[in-house]
Design a protein around this motif. Structure first.
Motif, PDB file in Angstrom:
ATOM      1  N   GLY A  12       0.799  -1.210   0.000  1.00  0.00           N
ATOM      2  CA  GLY A  12       0.000   0.000   0.000  1.00  0.00           C
ATOM      3  C   GLY A  12       0.834   1.262   0.000  1.00  0.00           C
ATOM      4  N   VAL A  13       0.148   2.361  -0.292  1.00  0.00           N
ATOM      5  CA  VAL A  13       0.738   3.700  -0.256  1.00  0.00           C
ATOM      6  C   VAL A  13      -0.150   4.584   0.603  1.00  0.00           C
ATOM      7  CG1 VAL A  13       1.297   5.763  -1.591  1.00  0.00           C
ATOM      8  CG2 VAL A  13       1.839   3.510  -2.510  1.00  0.00           C
ATOM      9  N   ARG A  14       0.462   5.306   1.511  1.00  0.00           N
ATOM     10  CA  ARG A  14      -0.267   6.274   2.358  1.00  0.00           C
ATOM     11  C   ARG A  14       0.311   7.650   2.068  1.00  0.00           C
ATOM     12  NH1 ARG A  14      -2.139   9.847   5.619  1.00  0.00           N
ATOM     13  NH2 ARG A  14      -2.974   9.285   7.677  1.00  0.00           N
ATOM     14  N   THR A  15      -0.552   8.586   1.600  1.00  0.00           N
ATOM     15  CA  THR A  15      -0.143   9.970   1.417  1.00  0.00           C
ATOM     16  C   THR A  15      -0.797  10.807   2.516  1.00  0.00           C
ATOM     17  OG1 THR A  15      -1.979  10.696   0.007  1.00  0.00           O
ATOM     18  CG2 THR A  15      -0.172   9.514  -1.066  1.00  0.00           C
ATOM     19  N   ASP A  16      -0.663  12.113   2.421  1.00  0.00           N
ATOM     20  CA  ASP A  16      -1.295  12.956   3.433  1.00  0.00           C
ATOM     21  C   ASP A  16      -2.813  12.876   3.363  1.00  0.00           C
ATOM     22  OD1 ASP A  16      -1.503  14.234   1.024  1.00  0.00           O
ATOM     23  OD2 ASP A  16      -1.019  16.227   1.791  1.00  0.00           O
ATOM     24  N   ARG A  17      -3.345  12.431   2.222  1.00  0.00           N
ATOM     25  CA  ARG A  17      -4.802  12.378   2.079  1.00  0.00           C
ATOM     26  C   ARG A  17      -5.336  10.980   1.771  1.00  0.00           C
ATOM     27  NH1 ARG A  17      -8.713  16.085  -1.905  1.00  0.00           N
ATOM     28  NH2 ARG A  17     -10.647  14.913  -1.487  1.00  0.00           N
ATOM     29  N   TRP A  18      -4.561  10.179   1.063  1.00  0.00           N
ATOM     30  CA  TRP A  18      -5.099   8.941   0.511  1.00  0.00           C
ATOM     31  C   TRP A  18      -4.444   7.698   1.092  1.00  0.00           C
ATOM     32  CZ3 TRP A  18      -9.293   9.850  -2.362  1.00  0.00           C
ATOM     33  CH2 TRP A  18      -9.409  11.090  -2.993  1.00  0.00           C
ATOM     34  N   LEU A  19      -5.252   6.649   1.193  1.00  0.00           N
ATOM     35  CA  LEU A  19      -4.753   5.309   1.480  1.00  0.00           C
ATOM     36  C   LEU A  19      -5.123   4.422   0.304  1.00  0.00           C
ATOM     37  CD1 LEU A  19      -5.555   2.217   2.570  1.00  0.00           C
ATOM     38  CD2 LEU A  19      -3.399   3.224   3.282  1.00  0.00           C
ATOM     39  N   TYR A  20      -4.108   3.824  -0.314  1.00  0.00           N
ATOM     40  CA  TYR A  20      -4.329   2.923  -1.444  1.00  0.00           C
ATOM     41  C   TYR A  20      -3.618   1.609  -1.146  1.00  0.00           C
ATOM     42  CZ  TYR A  20      -3.861   0.944  -6.161  1.00  0.00           C
ATOM     43  OH  TYR A  20      -3.894   0.111  -7.250  1.00  0.00           O
ATOM     44  N   ALA A  21      -4.312   0.496  -1.287  1.00  0.00           N
ATOM     45  CA  ALA A  21      -3.702  -0.812  -1.038  1.00  0.00           C
ATOM     46  C   ALA A  21      -4.328  -1.843  -1.955  1.00  0.00           C
ATOM     47  CB  ALA A  21      -3.893  -1.222   0.432  1.00  0.00           C
ATOM     48  N   ARG A  22      -3.517  -2.795  -2.369  1.00  0.00           N
ATOM     49  CA  ARG A  22      -4.054  -3.914  -3.143  1.00  0.00           C
ATOM     50  C   ARG A  22      -3.336  -5.196  -2.744  1.00  0.00           C
ATOM     51  NH1 ARG A  22      -0.587  -5.185  -7.315  1.00  0.00           N
ATOM     52  NH2 ARG A  22       0.685  -3.526  -8.237  1.00  0.00           N
ATOM     53  N   TRP A  23      -4.018  -6.309  -2.983  1.00  0.00           N
ATOM     54  CA  TRP A  23      -3.550  -7.612  -2.554  1.00  0.00           C
ATOM     55  C   TRP A  23      -2.953  -8.386  -3.731  1.00  0.00           C
ATOM     56  CZ3 TRP A  23      -6.470  -4.625   0.183  1.00  0.00           C
ATOM     57  CH2 TRP A  23      -6.537  -4.781   1.571  1.00  0.00           C
ATOM     58  N   HIS A  24      -2.210  -9.436  -3.388  1.00  0.00           N
ATOM     59  CA  HIS A  24      -1.594 -10.265  -4.422  1.00  0.00           C
ATOM     60  C   HIS A  24      -2.653 -10.831  -5.362  1.00  0.00           C
ATOM     61  CE1 HIS A  24       0.756 -13.174  -6.514  1.00  0.00           C
ATOM     62  NE2 HIS A  24       0.210 -14.212  -5.914  1.00  0.00           N
ATOM     63  N   GLU A  25      -3.733 -11.352  -4.828  1.00  0.00           N
ATOM     64  CA  GLU A  25      -4.826 -11.856  -5.647  1.00  0.00           C
ATOM     65  C   GLU A  25      -6.105 -11.041  -5.450  1.00  0.00           C
ATOM     66  OE1 GLU A  25      -5.077 -15.966  -4.589  1.00  0.00           O
ATOM     67  OE2 GLU A  25      -3.359 -16.529  -5.856  1.00  0.00           O
ATOM     68  N   ASN A  26      -5.971  -9.908  -4.769  1.00  0.00           N
ATOM     69  CA  ASN A  26      -7.071  -8.971  -4.524  1.00  0.00           C
ATOM     70  C   ASN A  26      -8.315  -9.647  -3.948  1.00  0.00           C
ATOM     71  OD1 ASN A  26      -6.035  -6.446  -4.985  1.00  0.00           O
ATOM     72  ND2 ASN A  26      -6.333  -6.547  -7.189  1.00  0.00           N
ATOM     73  N   GLU A  27      -8.059 -10.584  -3.035  1.00  0.00           N
ATOM     74  CA  GLU A  27      -9.176 -11.244  -2.381  1.00  0.00           C
ATOM     75  C   GLU A  27      -9.893 -10.325  -1.389  1.00  0.00           C
ATOM     76  OE1 GLU A  27      -5.427 -12.192   0.046  1.00  0.00           O
ATOM     77  OE2 GLU A  27      -5.994 -11.823  -2.030  1.00  0.00           O
TER      78      GLU A  27
END
Length: 341
Positions: A258-273
């Protein structure tokens, strides 16, 4: 690299435990373990000051609490009424009663540790070391305490995929304190919103001490932020879940980046379960509205995915390409395969 170490196996039992001092042990701890651990730290401080007058020292104290079992702490700190504690909006209503009790006990643990931190600060002050000692307080992870329906490991009331009070990309797990105290050099009562990750701690402390950071060290020296000087600041922090964990983190929360910025949290999984996730922390601090599939946020999603790819490249992370253990899904990076029985 340590001249002295007192340690025990991390089984998260805080009474009736023992420890080793270097090669000597086991020695039994009477009472709540953090009290004895703090006493050992203060003994080290006194011995160092007696033997090495004026020589710098580095001292690390790693308390186990606050961690389940949440109710195992000294009774005099059981001062929080579960009926009066705040419960986050992201705690499911059916878990609210349990959450209130866990939070009250969690606060009791924190207050008990405050007492031990007070002992350390008092000792530094009485020994004339407070003004020129860099004192830091942080943690290795947060705790959901039923937020998003996550319970502690081993809780049989929920599916195993929800039995993880940590190791997720949610704020409750990743957003931890970092407090720095250095009266001689740094003005107190300041707060910064600069993004600071665990890998930045070592190079920043080296920078504060005027020591060159070795080229092979990960992370960024952000000591200029502490001193209030101009300099580069990170645009984000890189979030990783590493390893299988105990008793099988792949079954708890899957493998994600994942990536955390001052505003956003974005995360994804290996198989996106479980995902992907995209949360607007400015307008949705409790992370209740996943925007990943909302077409209005496609450009945000694409920008954060590009930054995630950049982080993977910069850190040589084979998350998307590496060989995985067929039984656990864990990246194979030279370790022995896990065999489940």
């Amino acid at each position: 690299g340590f001249d002295y170490m007192a340690a025990n196996n991390c089984v998260h039992q805080y009474y009736n435990v023992s420890y080793y001092e270097n090669e000597t042990g086991p020695r039994k701890i009477d009472g709540w373990a953090p009290v004895e651990e703090t006493s050992l730290a203060l003994r080290f401080l006194d011995e160092h000051l007696l033997q090495d007058d004026g020589k710098p020292f580095a001292l690390f104290v790693g308390w186990g609490p606050p961690h389940h079992p949440y109710d195992k702490y000294p009774g005099q700190f059981n001062i929080y009424d579960p009926a009066k504690v705040d419960v986050s909006p992201n705690v499911p209503s059916e878990m609210e009663v349990a959450a209130r009790q866990e939070i009250a006990d969690y606060y009791g643990n924190v207050t008990a540790l405050d007492d031990q931190m007070g002992r350390i600060m008092k000792a530094l002050d009485e020994r004339g070391q407070m003004e020129n000692t860099i004192l830091c307080f942080t943690s290795d992870h947060g705790d959901h305490l039923r937020s998003h329906g996550f319970c502690r490991c081993g809780d049989k009331s929920v599916p195993v995929s929800q039995a993880a009070s940590k190791a997720t990309p949610f704020e409750e797990s990743i957003h931890i304190p970092f407090i720095l105290h250095w009266p001689q050099q740094v003005k107190g009562c300041q707060q910064t919103d600069v993004l600071f990750n665990s890998v930045d701690i070592m190079p920043t402390l080296l920078g504060l001490c005027g020591i060159d950071v070795p080229r092979e060290v990960s992370g960024t020296d952000l000591s200029h932020i502490v001193f209030g000087k101009e300099g580069p600041v990170p645009d984000s922090v890189y979030l990783q879940i590493l390893g299988e964990g105990w008793p099988g983190r792949g079954r708890w929360v899957g493998y994600w980046r994942g990536v955390r910025t001052d505003r956003w949290l974005y995360a994804r999984w290996h198989e996106n379960e479980r995902g992907p996730y995209l949360f607007d922390l400015q307008n949705d601090p409790w992370e209740l509205n996943n925007l990943y599939h909302d077409p209005h946020f496609a450009s945000v999603r694409e920008t954060l995915e590009a930054r995630l790819q950049q982080w993977m490249s910069e850190t040589h992370d084979p998350f998307g390409t590496g060989e995985r253990d067929p039984d656990t899904g864990m990246l194979l990076l030279g370790q022995k395969r896990t065999v489940r029985t």
